[in-house]
Design a protein around this motif. Structure first.
Motif, mmCIF file in Angstrom:
data_model
loop_
_atom_site.group_PDB
_atom_site.id
_atom_site.type_symbol
_atom_site.label_atom_id
_atom_site.label_comp_id
_atom_site.label_asym_id
_atom_site.label_seq_id
_atom_site.Cartn_x
_atom_site.Cartn_y
_atom_site.Cartn_z
ATOM 1 N N SER A 226 0.844 -1.114 -0.253
ATOM 2 C CA SER A 226 0.424 -0.023 -0.311
ATOM 3 C C SER A 226 1.131 1.047 -0.032
ATOM 4 O O SER A 226 0.208 1.949 -0.187
ATOM 5 N N ARG A 227 1.919 1.363 0.486
ATOM 6 C CA ARG A 227 3.288 1.971 0.461
ATOM 7 C C ARG A 227 3.608 2.860 -0.813
ATOM 8 O O ARG A 227 3.723 3.832 -1.033
ATOM 9 N N ILE A 228 2.622 1.440 -2.032
ATOM 10 C CA ILE A 228 3.925 1.948 -3.212
ATOM 11 C C ILE A 228 2.371 2.911 -4.445
ATOM 12 O O ILE A 228 1.443 2.332 -4.118
ATOM 13 N N PRO A 229 2.419 4.190 -4.121
ATOM 14 C CA PRO A 229 0.850 4.573 -5.299
ATOM 15 C C PRO A 229 0.878 4.009 -6.267
ATOM 16 O O PRO A 229 1.156 3.296 -7.187
ATOM 17 N N THR A 230 -0.580 3.973 -6.389
ATOM 18 C CA THR A 230 -1.492 3.336 -7.384
ATOM 19 C C THR A 230 -1.245 4.561 -8.699
ATOM 20 O O THR A 230 -1.930 5.427 -8.372
ATOM 21 N N PRO A 231 -0.430 4.120 -9.482
ATOM 22 C CA PRO A 231 -1.039 4.577 -11.063
ATOM 23 C C PRO A 231 -1.784 5.584 -11.487
ATOM 24 O O PRO A 231 -2.502 3.756 -12.214
ATOM 25 N N GLY A 232 -2.120 6.363 -11.712
ATOM 26 C CA GLY A 232 -3.612 6.707 -12.508
ATOM 27 C C GLY A 232 -3.470 6.152 -13.078
ATOM 28 O O GLY A 232 -2.379 5.607 -14.142
ATOM 29 N N SER A 233 -4.947 6.103 -14.484
ATOM 30 C CA SER A 233 -4.897 5.671 -15.975
ATOM 31 C C SER A 233 -3.719 6.504 -17.042
ATOM 32 O O SER A 233 -3.331 6.411 -18.270
ATOM 33 N N VAL A 234 -3.476 7.932 -16.478
ATOM 34 C CA VAL A 234 -3.041 8.476 -17.285
ATOM 35 C C VAL A 234 -1.464 8.412 -16.913
ATOM 36 O O VAL A 234 -0.904 8.703 -17.738
ATOM 37 N N LEU A 235 -0.696 7.530 -16.123
ATOM 38 C CA LEU A 235 1.018 7.626 -16.064
ATOM 39 C C LEU A 235 0.372 6.388 -16.548
ATOM 40 O O LEU A 235 1.802 5.913 -17.174
ATOM 41 N N LEU A 240 2.924 3.249 -21.647
ATOM 42 C CA LEU A 240 2.624 2.027 -22.734
ATOM 43 C C LEU A 240 3.649 3.062 -23.415
ATOM 44 O O LEU A 240 4.709 3.095 -24.565
ATOM 45 N N LEU A 241 3.556 4.299 -23.772
ATOM 46 C CA LEU A 241 4.345 5.451 -24.607
ATOM 47 C C LEU A 241 5.669 5.271 -24.028
ATOM 48 O O LEU A 241 5.956 5.210 -25.818
ATOM 49 N N CYS A 272 1.389 -1.628 -16.341
ATOM 50 C CA CYS A 272 1.373 -2.684 -15.857
ATOM 51 C C CYS A 272 0.603 -2.852 -13.699
ATOM 52 O O CYS A 272 -0.212 -2.899 -13.833
ATOM 53 N N LEU A 273 1.528 -1.624 -13.305
ATOM 54 C CA LEU A 273 0.612 -1.817 -12.073
ATOM 55 C C LEU A 273 -0.421 -0.493 -12.564
ATOM 56 O O LEU A 273 -1.744 -0.592 -11.392
ATOM 57 N N ALA A 274 -0.293 -0.252 -13.034
ATOM 58 C CA ALA A 274 -1.704 0.701 -12.767
ATOM 59 C C ALA A 274 -3.354 0.142 -13.390
ATOM 60 O O ALA A 274 -4.230 0.309 -13.066
ATOM 61 N N CYS A 275 -2.514 -1.131 -14.304
ATOM 62 C CA CYS A 275 -3.346 -1.289 -14.499
ATOM 63 C C CYS A 275 -4.093 -2.938 -13.795
ATOM 64 O O CYS A 275 -5.147 -3.609 -13.379
ATOM 65 N N ALA A 281 -9.907 1.741 -13.298
ATOM 66 C CA ALA A 281 -9.986 3.158 -13.727
ATOM 67 C C ALA A 281 -10.022 2.574 -14.818
ATOM 68 O O ALA A 281 -10.415 1.586 -15.541
ATOM 69 N N PRO A 282 -10.068 3.845 -15.847
ATOM 70 C CA PRO A 282 -10.488 3.530 -17.678
ATOM 71 C C PRO A 282 -9.393 3.101 -18.205
ATOM 72 O O PRO A 282 -10.382 2.251 -19.029
ATOM 73 N N LEU A 283 -8.545 3.230 -17.967
ATOM 74 C CA LEU A 283 -7.743 1.895 -18.953
ATOM 75 C C LEU A 283 -7.695 0.629 -18.467
ATOM 76 O O LEU A 283 -8.024 0.040 -19.809
ATOM 77 N N PRO A 284 -7.866 -0.083 -17.909
ATOM 78 C CA PRO A 284 -8.288 -1.324 -17.604
ATOM 79 C C PRO A 284 -9.669 -1.967 -18.383
ATOM 80 O O PRO A 284 -9.549 -2.615 -19.150
ATOM 81 N N ARG A 285 -9.813 -0.736 -17.974
ATOM 82 C CA ARG A 285 -11.450 -1.152 -18.579
ATOM 83 C C ARG A 285 -11.639 -1.422 -19.984
ATOM 84 O O ARG A 285 -12.250 -2.105 -20.339
ATOM 85 N N LEU A 286 -10.343 -0.276 -20.400
ATOM 86 C CA LEU A 286 -10.581 -0.060 -22.101
ATOM 87 C C LEU A 286 -9.787 -1.444 -22.334
ATOM 88 O O LEU A 286 -10.408 -2.329 -23.415
#
Length: 412
Positions: A226-235, A240-241, A272-275, A281-286
């Motif tokens: 939990s100490r490692i923050p969750t990257p949002g879909s933007v990150l 990916l880019l 992968c961490l974001a997904c 979140a939007p990216l995993p749902r996509l």
């Protein structure tokens, strides 16, 4: 739609939330690999257009990162499986062989037949001893880690996978990683990540892309922290880019090349961490888009055979439209049709070989019984118990008691 779902759906109800985005990531990874071979085979039609040829070369380079993404996902899954529970090495390796070889052998047989039918395009040496040696090397998945040209072009990556399967159980067992603190494990694999590029640099080259498996290992360690923050879909999209475009940077020496590889490593780790952290979140749902996931589910079959289907497609195109280097419309106009050409043969390999011989059949999710079903089961159990028991009546004398005891049924 249900007919397709029964054949291409692998997700099971109750699995971890990260499974479906992972299937989508596999689908995206194998599409990147498609771009590599499409760009190579379409080059004769666009080589007269300098700008388009450069764009095609860039897509070719970007497409190669699809294999790196596969390595990250494989590193994550295999490490999690081995760290989570003890497994006999022989049983683990047999499962890995069962996963890789059925589809590989089917495609190997096709390539062998094509080589016999068209010796001019064959990679097999003409002399029998060298031919047998070459075929044996390919069957053992040696091309890739060793300087051997693979008969199946994409099969070089399987040697990396097999090395990882062989090495990881030894590392976990010898170092006792199951009993180590997660921070200790993270530091160890970070040091190993740094050591691989240094070793490859000192040796003048080597399998530096093995580091991608360690990105998957660290992903497994990072997810529950939990100490490692969750990257949002933007990150996640940014990761990916960065991962896809880092190879486009110039690398005049081995040091800059190693930095490019580590940039891909970091980008795909963030992706992968974001997904996997937040499936809503939007990216995993996509990435959970059903056609993309189904492509990911058959990605291994697609990976092995799509190049052959593409080559046949371009051979037909060359007969209908001989390349002059000036057909700029071919590159953009035929990308999706050629992609569609690769799908049926890949689906055939998946349905006929990979799914029945390499993938365990999907088990239906456990269903909670209704109250009526519970009551009916209780009545059946009571009736069965009554039918197996004999009630003993009190005997009137010792002889009668002995006879009754001998004829009675005991329940222990």
């Amino acid at each position: 739609m249900n007919w397709l779902a029964r054949r291409f759906e692998l997700s099971r109800h109750g699995d971890g939330q990260n499974l479906r985005p992972m299937e989508g990531l596999r689908g995206w990874a194998v599409f990147l690999v498609f771009l590599v071979h499409y760009s190579t085979l379409a080059h004769p039609w666009v080589e007269g257009h300098a700008a388009l040829a450069q764009w095609s070369a860039a897509l070719h380079t970007i497409g190669n990162t699809g294999v790196d993404l596969f390595f990250v996902l494989s590193g994550y899954l295999i490490y999690g499986s081995l760290l989570g529970r003890r497994q006999r090495f022989g049983k683990f390796m047999w499962r890995r062989v069962q996963r890789i070889y059925p589809a590989f052998l089917a495609v190997f047989a096709v390539y062998l037949g094509a080589s016999l039918l068209s010796p001019a395009n064959s990679r097999i040496p003409q002399a029998l001893p060298q031919a047998l040696l070459y075929l044996g090397q390919n069957l053992l998945l040696l091309p890739g880690l060793f300087p051997i040209e693979p008969m199946i072009t994409v099969a070089w990556s399987l040697s990396y996978e097999m090395f990882y399967y062989l090495a990881l159980p030894a590392v976990i067992g010898v170092l006792g990683l199951r009993h180590r603190d997660p921070r200790w494990r993270c530091v160890f694999f970070l040091l190993l990540t740094a050591a691989v590029p240094v070793a490859c640099n000192l040796l003048g080259g080597g399998p530096i892309r093995l580091t991608m498996f360690m990105a998957g290992i660290l992903l497994h360690e990072a997810l529950p922290q939990s100490r490692i923050p969750t990257p949002g879909s933007v990150l996640g999209v940014l990761g990916l880019l960065v991962g896809m475009t880092a190879p486009l940077l110039p690398s005049p020496n081995s040091v800059t090349y190693a930095l490019k590889v580590l940039t891909v490593y970091a980008g795909f780790f963030v992706l992968c961490l974001a997904c996997f952290r937040d499936a809503a979140a939007p990216l995993p749902r996509l990435l959970c888009w059903t056609p993309l996931r189904w492509l990911g589910n058959m990605s291994y079959s697609y990976y092995l055979v799509h190049g052959l289907a593409l080559k046949l497609g371009f051979l037909v195109l060359a007969k209908l439209l001989p390349p002059t280097g000036q057909e700029a419309w071919v590159y953009a106009g035929l990308m999706l049709p050629m992609f569609a050409v690769t799908l049926p043969v890949s689906a055939l390999l998946f349905l006929a070989v990979e799914r029945p011989f390499s993938l365990a059949p999907a088990q239906p999710a456990p269903r909670c019984p209704t109250s009526a079903e519970v009551a009916a089961a209780a009545l059946r159990e009571t009736a069965a118990l009554a039918s197996t028991c004999t009630v003993r009546r009190p005997a009137r004398d010792g002889a009668a008691e002995g006879a009754a005891a001998r004829g009675a049924t005991r329940v222990e």
